[in-house]
Design an enzyme around this catalytic site. Structure first.
Site, PDB file in Angstrom:
ATOM      1  CE  LYS A 102     125.791  30.509  36.207  1.00  0.00           C
ATOM      2  NZ  LYS A 102     125.531  30.230  34.773  1.00  0.00           N
ATOM      3  CG  HIS A 104     129.241  30.694  38.528  1.00  0.00           C
ATOM      4  ND1 HIS A 104     128.392  30.223  39.511  1.00  0.00           N
ATOM      5  CD2 HIS A 104     129.063  29.878  37.457  1.00  0.00           C
ATOM      6  CE1 HIS A 104     127.745  29.161  39.060  1.00  0.00           C
ATOM      7  NE2 HIS A 104     128.128  28.938  37.818  1.00  0.00           N
TER       8      HIS A 104
END
Length: 214
Positions: A102, A104
């Site tokens: 991921k 963010h």
């Protein structure tokens, strides 16, 4: 057999986790049975399954500090097993991984508790062992010590190198692999329950041809 093993096999038969017939495996072998833990899809069934995992962990006598579930099937298994252990009076942290990092928010591939100490990996079956090997690498890079893996079924089949998938992983990684049941235990249960003789004979013949020596 232990009570949790009998309970697990009853669950597997009730929900079609175990199917019998002719099934072509990735290896090209034609197996008389097929095992798919992914069909467990209700809260009650998952609770029974997680209780078997927790009981297997307790019966193993292993010392461990946390649990880890490899994506994807290991994610619900590790969470449910942590709940089952809590119901026994032991609150254990757990974590799991994403397939893709991921970029963010919190970022990274690991979710849940920070990997630390002695870790038990919770997964469904061990075929090629790819997910387990990736989990071992992730945990070691994070500074944790993977010590064991708990899986649902050990097919006890000989691979190309003359070892079973379980024996190969144990030799490579130094981890202990704890199955809820082995195929020999499954066969003993079916014969004890006077299951269809054609099915049990087919499984016994298959193991005689492809199984690890007793």
């Amino acid at each position: 057999m232990r009570d949790y093993q009998t309970a697990f096999l009853q669950l597997a038969l009730e929900h079609g986790v175990l199917r019998f017939g002719e099934f072509k495996l990735k290896s090209g072998r034609i197996s008389p049975y097929f095992f798919n833990l992914g069909v467990i899809s209700s809260g009650a069934a998952l609770r029974r399954l997680s209780q078997a995992y927790a009981a297997a962990l307790s019966a193993s006598g292993m010392a461990f500090d946390m649990l880890f579930g490899p994506a994807y099937k290991g994610i619900p298994l590790v969470a449910a097993t942590a709940v089952a252990l809590a119901e026994q009076g032991r609150d254990v942290p757990f974590a799991y991984n994403r397939k893709e990092a991921k970029d963010h928010g919190e970022g990274g591939v690991l979710v849940g508790a920070r990997p630390a100490g002695r870790v038990v990996i919770v997964d469904d079956v061990l075929t090629a062992g790819t997910a387990l090997r990736e989990a071992i690498t992730l945990l070691r890079r994070a500074g944790a010590e993977p010590v064991a893996a708990v899986i649902a079924l050990d097919r006890q089949e000989v691979g190309p190198n003359g070892l079973s998938a379980v024996a190969e992983l144990e030799r490579e990684s130094g981890l202990r692999v704890v199955p809820l049941v082995t195929v020999r235990e499954l066969l003993g249960y079916l014969e004890g329950e006077r299951f269809d003789a054609g099915t049990t004979t087919a499984i016994r013949n298959y193991q005689a041809r492809y199984g690890v020596p007793e």
